[in-house]
Structures are given as structure tokens and as C-alpha cells.
Design a protein around this motif. Structure first.
Motif, short mmCIF file in Angstrom:
data_model
loop_
_atom_site.label_atom_id
_atom_site.label_comp_id
_atom_site.label_asym_id
_atom_site.label_seq_id
_atom_site.Cartn_x
_atom_site.Cartn_y
_atom_site.Cartn_z
N ALA A 84 -16.05 -16.31 58.94
CA ALA A 84 -14.71 -16.30 59.52
C ALA A 84 -14.47 -17.49 60.44
O ALA A 84 -13.36 -17.71 60.90
CB ALA A 84 -14.48 -15.00 60.29
N SER A 85 -15.52 -18.27 60.70
CA SER A 85 -15.41 -19.38 61.64
C SER A 85 -15.34 -20.73 60.93
O SER A 85 -16.08 -20.97 59.96
CB SER A 85 -16.62 -19.38 62.59
OG SER A 85 -16.61 -20.54 63.40
N GLY A 86 -14.51 -21.60 61.45
CA GLY A 86 -14.41 -22.95 60.91
C GLY A 86 -15.66 -23.77 61.16
O GLY A 86 -15.89 -24.77 60.49
N SER A 87 -16.49 -23.33 62.09
CA SER A 87 -17.73 -24.06 62.38
C SER A 87 -18.86 -23.69 61.41
O SER A 87 -19.90 -24.34 61.40
CB SER A 87 -18.19 -23.79 63.82
OG SER A 87 -18.54 -22.42 63.98
N PHE A 88 -18.63 -22.66 60.58
CA PHE A 88 -19.63 -22.26 59.60
C PHE A 88 -19.65 -23.27 58.45
O PHE A 88 -18.61 -23.55 57.86
CB PHE A 88 -19.31 -20.86 59.06
CG PHE A 88 -20.31 -20.32 58.09
CD1 PHE A 88 -21.56 -19.91 58.52
CD2 PHE A 88 -20.00 -20.21 56.75
CE1 PHE A 88 -22.48 -19.40 57.63
CE2 PHE A 88 -20.92 -19.71 55.84
CZ PHE A 88 -22.16 -19.29 56.29
N GLN A 89 -20.79 -23.81 58.16
CA GLN A 89 -20.90 -24.81 57.10
C GLN A 89 -20.93 -24.13 55.73
O GLN A 89 -21.81 -23.35 55.44
CB GLN A 89 -22.17 -25.65 57.30
CG GLN A 89 -22.12 -26.56 58.51
CD GLN A 89 -20.98 -27.57 58.42
OE1 GLN A 89 -20.88 -28.35 57.49
NE2 GLN A 89 -20.08 -27.53 59.41
N CYS A 90 -19.94 -24.46 54.92
CA CYS A 90 -19.77 -23.80 53.62
C CYS A 90 -19.24 -24.82 52.63
O CYS A 90 -18.48 -25.71 52.99
CB CYS A 90 -18.79 -22.64 53.79
SG CYS A 90 -18.42 -21.75 52.30
N ASP A 91 -19.64 -24.68 51.38
CA ASP A 91 -19.23 -25.64 50.34
C ASP A 91 -17.99 -25.21 49.58
O ASP A 91 -17.52 -25.94 48.71
CB ASP A 91 -20.39 -25.87 49.37
CG ASP A 91 -21.57 -26.53 50.06
OD1 ASP A 91 -21.43 -27.70 50.47
OD2 ASP A 91 -22.62 -25.88 50.21
N GLY A 92 -17.46 -24.04 49.87
CA GLY A 92 -16.24 -23.62 49.19
C GLY A 92 -16.16 -22.12 49.04
O GLY A 92 -17.13 -21.38 49.27
N MET A 93 -14.98 -21.67 48.64
CA MET A 93 -14.71 -20.24 48.43
C MET A 93 -13.97 -20.06 47.13
O MET A 93 -13.09 -20.85 46.78
CB MET A 93 -13.88 -19.68 49.58
CG MET A 93 -13.51 -18.21 49.43
SD MET A 93 -12.50 -17.62 50.82
CE MET A 93 -12.49 -15.85 50.48
N VAL A 94 -14.30 -18.99 46.42
CA VAL A 94 -13.61 -18.61 45.18
C VAL A 94 -13.17 -17.17 45.30
O VAL A 94 -13.97 -16.30 45.68
CB VAL A 94 -14.53 -18.76 43.95
CG1 VAL A 94 -13.77 -18.42 42.68
CG2 VAL A 94 -15.14 -20.14 43.87
N ILE A 95 -11.92 -16.89 44.99
CA ILE A 95 -11.45 -15.50 44.88
C ILE A 95 -11.19 -15.25 43.41
O ILE A 95 -10.27 -15.83 42.82
CB ILE A 95 -10.20 -15.25 45.74
CG1 ILE A 95 -10.48 -15.63 47.20
CG2 ILE A 95 -9.79 -13.78 45.63
CD1 ILE A 95 -9.31 -15.42 48.13
N ILE A 96 -12.05 -14.41 42.81
CA ILE A 96 -12.10 -14.25 41.35
C ILE A 96 -12.45 -12.81 40.97
O ILE A 96 -13.57 -12.39 41.21
CB ILE A 96 -13.09 -15.27 40.74
CG1 ILE A 96 -13.23 -15.09 39.23
CG2 ILE A 96 -14.47 -15.17 41.41
CD1 ILE A 96 -14.06 -16.18 38.54
N PRO A 97 -11.57 -12.04 40.41
CA PRO A 97 -10.15 -12.35 40.21
C PRO A 97 -9.39 -12.20 41.51
O PRO A 97 -9.82 -11.49 42.42
CB PRO A 97 -9.73 -11.29 39.19
CG PRO A 97 -10.63 -10.12 39.50
CD PRO A 97 -11.94 -10.71 39.90
N CYS A 98 -8.24 -12.84 41.59
CA CYS A 98 -7.40 -12.76 42.78
C CYS A 98 -6.12 -12.00 42.46
O CYS A 98 -5.37 -12.39 41.57
CB CYS A 98 -7.06 -14.17 43.28
SG CYS A 98 -6.15 -14.16 44.84
N SER A 99 -5.90 -10.92 43.19
CA SER A 99 -4.69 -10.14 43.00
C SER A 99 -3.49 -10.89 43.55
O SER A 99 -3.62 -11.78 44.40
CB SER A 99 -4.82 -8.78 43.69
OG SER A 99 -4.83 -8.96 45.11
N MET A 100 -2.32 -10.53 43.09
CA MET A 100 -1.10 -11.18 43.57
C MET A 100 -0.86 -10.86 45.05
O MET A 100 -0.33 -11.69 45.79
CB MET A 100 0.11 -10.74 42.73
CG MET A 100 0.03 -11.21 41.28
SD MET A 100 -0.04 -13.00 41.09
CE MET A 100 -1.74 -13.23 40.62
N GLY A 101 -1.27 -9.66 45.49
CA GLY A 101 -1.11 -9.30 46.90
C GLY A 101 -1.98 -10.16 47.80
O GLY A 101 -1.53 -10.66 48.83
N THR A 102 -3.25 -10.34 47.41
CA THR A 102 -4.14 -11.18 48.20
C THR A 102 -3.63 -12.62 48.23
O THR A 102 -3.60 -13.27 49.27
CB THR A 102 -5.57 -11.14 47.61
OG1 THR A 102 -6.08 -9.81 47.71
CG2 THR A 102 -6.50 -12.08 48.36
#
Length: 197
Positions: A84-102
Motif C-alpha cells: 500500500a506504500s509508494g516506498s515499497f519497491q515493486c515491478d508492477g501490478m496486474v489485475i486479472i481478471p478485472c471487474s468493471m466495478g474495480t
């Protein structure tokens, strides 16, 4: 191979096999995966995969423990989690499958749970956010939200299997979509046969 840290979110849209295929391939390659599943996502896992979801995260650990990568599960209510933090080092995020509500909530900057907050972090930190919408037909509202997210820097990869690689099974079609997602993250794979002349 350069090991990556990826967040994968699974929501309540139909298409759980896409998310599971991506998760398995990332773990097989030895990447670190931070997993999020919405309440509706658990329902879809039950309906499409026949999973009994009482134990929840233990199901994932048991299913993928033989793979090389690291799997970390985060409850949606844990808004103080590392991802949840911008300081967390991460290479990316995928929402799969992604609902229209999300997708709508992310497009509006609403961070009501950890999945939405993490997606918001990806956008503000200008890190890869891949949205895999699974809905048909699409309304003007859906299309507007996709356009807005694309303008903010997200990659929109609809769950649209191709046929030029001559898929023989449903798994072949699922692997194609998961492979297109990995392409967006610049992760090599052999999930489908690429076009060549």
C-alpha cells in the motif's frame, strides 16, 4: 534471470483461469508474487474452478508450494500492508481478471481496499499497472474508464485470445492472454507461439 516482485489481483469478473495461469507462470519463473483476491473473486474461484474457499489463502499456498517463487497473500482489508506504500519497491501490478466495478473505482481514484490502493500507488509512482478487463458487451461507461486509465499510464489488456497460433485447448487460449500480460511487464515466457512469417 532477473527476479521481479509483482502484485496480482483477482476480482469477481469471469476469467479466474487467466489470473491463475499468470500466477503459476510468475511463481514457476521464481518471481515474488503478492496476491490479492476480492470477495467476488473468491466466489468466481468457487464457481469456475470448483474451489472450496473456506481456507482461502491456504488453498493458494498448498497449490503452488512446489514452485520456485515466493507467494505472499494479503487480505483486502489490510490497508497498511507493504504494497500500500509508494516506498515499497515493486515491478508492477496486474489485475486479472478485472471487474468493471474495480476498474471504475481505480479510474476515479477511490482506494476503498488494498487492491484499489495498490493500483493507485502504481499510477502515482508511474509503475506498470496492467488491467485485464473481462466483460462483454462494453458500455460507454466501461470504455470511458478504460480510456481514462490508459491516459493515466495503465496498460489495458482485454482478455481477448487470438487464433493465429492455432490454439487446440482452452488452456492454450488462457496462456495467450497471460503471455500478453507478461509482455507488458517485460517478463520472458514461452506461453504461446509468437507470430512469424
Amino acid at each position: 534471470m532477473n527476479k521481479k516482485r509483482i502484485v496480482i489481483g483477482i476480482t469477481g469478473a469471469s476469467g479466474a483461469p487467466y489470473g491463475l495461469c499468470l500466477l503459476e507462470e510468475c511463481l514457476r519463473q521464481g518471481h515474488e508474487v503478492h496476491l490479492l483476491v476480492s470477495e467476488a473473486g473468491w466466489r468466481v474461484l468457487k464457481e469456475e474452478q470448483g474451489w472450496e474457499v473456506q481456507k482461502r489463502e491456504q488453498l493458494f499456498y498448498n497449490r503452488y508450494k512446489h514452485l520456485e517463487g515466493t507467494l505472499l497473500f494479503h487480505p483486502l482489508k489490510d490497508i497498511g500492508a507493504s504494497i500500500a506504500s509508494g516506498s515499497f519497491q515493486c515491478d508492477g501490478m496486474v489485475i486479472i481478471p478485472c471487474s468493471m466495478g474495480t476498474m471504475a473505482r481505480i479510474a476515479q481514484g477511490i482506494s476503498g481496499n488494498l487492491m484499489e490502493r495498490t493500483a493507485d500507488v502504481m499510477l502515482k509512482e508511474k509503475k506498470p499497472l496492467v488491467i485485464v478487463p473481462r466483460e462483454t458487451p462494453l458500455s460507454a461507461i466501461h470504455l470511458e474508464n478504460m480510456l481514462k486509465l490508459a491516459q493515466y499510464g495503465a496498460s489495458i489488456v482485454p482478455a481477448m485470445p487470438a487464433f493465429y497460433h492455432q490454439p487446440q485447448t482452452i488452456e492454450d487460449m488462457v496462456r495467450f492472454v497471460a503471455g500478453k500480460v507478461l509482455d507488458q511487464l517485460h517478463i520472458d515466457h514461452q506461453l504461446y507461439r509468437r507470430w512469424s512469417t
